[in-house]
Design an enzyme around this catalytic site. Structure first.
Site, PDB file in Angstrom:
ATOM      1  N   PHE A 189     -17.959 -33.931-101.725  1.00 14.95           N
ATOM      2  CA  PHE A 189     -18.699 -34.131-100.326  1.00 14.95           C
ATOM      3  C   PHE A 189     -20.247 -33.264-100.678  1.00 14.95           C
ATOM      4  O   PHE A 189     -20.130 -32.278-100.907  1.00 14.95           O
ATOM      5  CB  PHE A 189     -17.694 -33.201 -99.342  1.00 14.95           C
ATOM      6  CG  PHE A 189     -18.390 -33.451 -98.108  1.00 14.95           C
ATOM      7  CD1 PHE A 189     -17.938 -34.433 -97.079  1.00 14.95           C
ATOM      8  CD2 PHE A 189     -19.495 -32.582 -97.611  1.00 14.95           C
ATOM      9  CE1 PHE A 189     -18.674 -34.648 -95.927  1.00 14.95           C
ATOM     10  CE2 PHE A 189     -19.821 -32.653 -96.444  1.00 14.95           C
ATOM     11  CZ  PHE A 189     -19.619 -33.906 -95.569  1.00 14.95           C
ATOM     12  N   ASP A 195     -24.164 -28.063-106.269  1.00 16.47           N
ATOM     13  CA  ASP A 195     -24.043 -28.093-105.176  1.00 16.47           C
ATOM     14  C   ASP A 195     -23.474 -26.866-104.545  1.00 16.47           C
ATOM     15  O   ASP A 195     -22.209 -26.691-104.558  1.00 16.47           O
ATOM     16  CB  ASP A 195     -23.508 -29.249-104.246  1.00 16.47           C
ATOM     17  CG  ASP A 195     -23.619 -29.259-102.902  1.00 16.47           C
ATOM     18  OD1 ASP A 195     -23.868 -28.142-102.245  1.00 16.47           O
ATOM     19  OD2 ASP A 195     -23.224 -30.258-102.087  1.00 16.47           O
ATOM     20  N   LYS A 233     -26.027 -23.843 -95.466  1.00 15.52           N
ATOM     21  CA  LYS A 233     -24.847 -23.073 -94.642  1.00 15.52           C
ATOM     22  C   LYS A 233     -25.238 -21.768 -94.267  1.00 15.52           C
ATOM     23  O   LYS A 233     -25.982 -21.583 -93.118  1.00 15.52           O
ATOM     24  CB  LYS A 233     -23.536 -22.768 -95.491  1.00 15.52           C
ATOM     25  CG  LYS A 233     -23.053 -24.312 -95.784  1.00 15.52           C
ATOM     26  CD  LYS A 233     -22.227 -24.797 -94.830  1.00 15.52           C
ATOM     27  CE  LYS A 233     -21.284 -25.937 -95.258  1.00 15.52           C
ATOM     28  NZ  LYS A 233     -20.634 -26.444 -94.069  1.00 15.52           N
TER      29      LYS A 233
HETATM   30  N1  PLP Z   1     -22.577 -30.085 -99.733  1.00 16.72           N
HETATM   31  C1  PLP Z   1     -21.485 -29.393 -99.627  1.00 16.72           C
HETATM   32  C2  PLP Z   1     -20.727 -28.748-100.597  1.00 16.72           C
HETATM   33  C3  PLP Z   1     -20.984 -29.149 -98.069  1.00 16.72           C
HETATM   34  O1  PLP Z   1     -19.933 -28.414 -97.783  1.00 16.72           O
HETATM   35  C4  PLP Z   1     -21.997 -29.566 -97.087  1.00 16.72           C
HETATM   36  C5  PLP Z   1     -21.379 -29.463 -95.611  1.00 16.72           C
HETATM   37  O2  PLP Z   1     -20.193 -29.204 -95.339  1.00 16.72           O
HETATM   38  C6  PLP Z   1     -22.895 -30.354 -97.114  1.00 16.72           C
HETATM   39  C7  PLP Z   1     -23.388 -30.477 -98.566  1.00 16.72           C
HETATM   40  C8  PLP Z   1     -23.811 -31.041 -96.250  1.00 16.72           C
HETATM   41  O3  PLP Z   1     -24.360 -29.992 -95.539  1.00 16.72           O
HETATM   42  P1  PLP Z   1     -25.039 -30.324 -94.165  1.00 16.72           P
HETATM   43  O4  PLP Z   1     -23.639 -30.392 -93.181  1.00 16.72           O
HETATM   44  O5  PLP Z   1     -25.675 -28.912 -93.780  1.00 16.72           O
HETATM   45  O6  PLP Z   1     -25.915 -31.414 -93.883  1.00 16.72           O
END
Ligand code: PLP
Length: 415
Positions: free
Chosen positions: A147, A232, A261
């Site tokens: 994700f 990530d 976050k």
């Molecule tokens: N990458 C990871 C690992 C995430 O957990 C999230 C959000 O939950 C995102 C990317 C996307 O971030 P955002 O919701 O701030 O766009």
């Protein structure tokens, strides 16, 4: 001056009616109408307290209304909220320096969200290959069940059919690594790959750590094929796992790393960090954003980093995570429903099978916020300032809920 409470006085039916009428129905919300937060708890509009073991999905690392943050927020909002990236302000470069020093990276670009940090990482990956004269080195690799966000680029490397299906066609030249094995990685790599994007611990997939040897093989393959390793750390970074960055547990260093976050502890801010290898990949005009790296967000992030350090919260996350997991293992001895317990520090997943969603709903009814990830996992991401008392309270609530669910299941079998 008295607070302007006009909107706080909306009734629950009025709030619901406005949302139903005026919002695209993208969210399935729980019946919790949040009014305010304090420490590790939020309070609904009627003043009922909820212990928060989700922290705004890993955002509110310092809990709610932390006095250091509210002071800085007040002071900086009176001075300067926004100024545009056409001009300098004191906080963006300093925050970049702090993050680079913590992570061993060289360059930073600030965004407003995680998904935008991923977008920036994807652009840097392709720009990097082009800057080295590789015009067909455009393929992006992502891991099964990943994700990375909801914009088209981030969605293209989010390997979950339910998220992607309504929006195809997506960004071309993406390939998914279909298993967390060295062999699957080797099959996916070629000279055409410009980057592999990977969460060291997959969050939305249910707190699933990528095996160390797979990350190490990913590093070696990226080096062999002159591709970038993008980690990530949007969910698992910034102290959550008991180290500043989850990659520190693995012995593998990324070329690019994304954060968001908790970076500004509740205020929107994301970042992509790059090492020396990619430091020259972007030139003026190649990328930009109106809001990213604004003075208020960066000032809050600097305060967050100070508090993390001064209150020793990274070590605290490690200790409290161990305390939480020990308590969960204690419960597992008495509740058959508990399967695997996974995670690091205060990023914890508990396999509950088909009961996970019901457990989350029943916890909420008892005044505890948690989350269900990937349908079967109870996902716990409490604020890093959580205390042993909070953990005990959470475990007692979970104990009671698991007993209720088991009793309900037994009754329906007999009935
Ligand atoms: N990458 C990871 C690992 C995430 O957990 C999230 C959000 O939950 C995102 C990317 C996307 O971030 P955002 O919701 O701030 O766009």
């Amino acid at each position: 001056m008295a607070a302007d409470d006009r909107y706080m006085n909306l009734s629950i039916p009025e709030i619901r009616e406005r949302e139903d009428r005026w919002l695209f129905p993208t969210y399935r919300r729980y019946d919790l109408f949040v009014g305010r937060g304090s420490g590790t708890a939020v309070f609904d509009l009627e003043g009922r307290r909820y212990l928060d073991f989700l922290a705004g999905i890993a955002v509110n690392a310092l809990g709610y209304a932390h006095p250091r943050l509210t002071r800085v927020l007040r002071e900086q909002s009176e001075r300067l909220i926004h100024c545009s990236n056409l001009f300098y302000h004191p906080f963006q470069g300093e925050l970049a320096r702090r993050l680079a020093e913590l992570s061993g990276m060289e360059k930073v670009f600030f965004t407003n969200s995680g998904t935008e940090a991923i977008e920036a990482a994807l652009k840097i990956s392709r720009a990097h290959a082009r800057s080295r004269g590789h015009h067909d080195k455009t393929r992006l690799l992502a891991m099964k069940n990943s994700f990375h966000g909801r914009t088209l680029g981030a969605l293209s490397i989010t390997a979950q059919d339910s998220y992607q299906a309504p929006f195809r066609p997506l960004v071309p030249d993406v390939e998914i690594v279909e298993a967390f094995t060295v062999e699957a990685l080797e099959r996916a790599f070629s000279e055409r790959v410009c980057a592999l994007v990977c969460e060291p611990i997959q969050g939305e997939a249910g707190v699933v750590p990528v095996p160390r040897e797979v990350l190490q093989a990913a590093r070696a393959l990226c080096d062999r094929y002159d591709a970038l390793l993008v980690l990530d750390e949007i969910q698992c970074g910034l102290g959550r796992t008991g180290r500043y960055f989850a990659f520190e547990h693995t012995g593998v260093r990324p070329d690019l790393m994304t954060l968001a976050k908790s970076l500004a502890a509740g205020y929107p801010l994301g970042a992509v960090l790059g090492n020396a290898r990619v430091a020259g990949s972007l030139k003026p005009g190649d990328h930009g954003t109106t809001f990213g790296g604004g003075p208020l967000a960066c000032r809050l992030a600097l305060e967050f980093l100070d508090v993390l350090e001064e209150e020793n919260l990274v070590a605290h996350a490690s200790e409290l995570g161990a305390y939480l997991v020990a308590g969960l293992r204690g419960l597992a001895a008495r509740h058959d429903m508990i399967g695997e317990i996974r995670g690091l520090g205060l990023m914890v997943g508990v396999e509950l099978g088909a009961a996970a969603r019901e457990v989350v709903t029943r916890l909420l009814a008892r005044g505890v916020i948690a989350n269900c990830a990937h349908d079967t996992t109870l996902r716990l991401l409490p604020p890093l300032v959580v205390t042993c008392r909070d953990v005990d309270e959470f475990l007692a609530a979970l104990d009671a809920v698991l007993a209720e669910v088991a009793a309900g299941a037994a009754a329906s079998r007999e009935g």
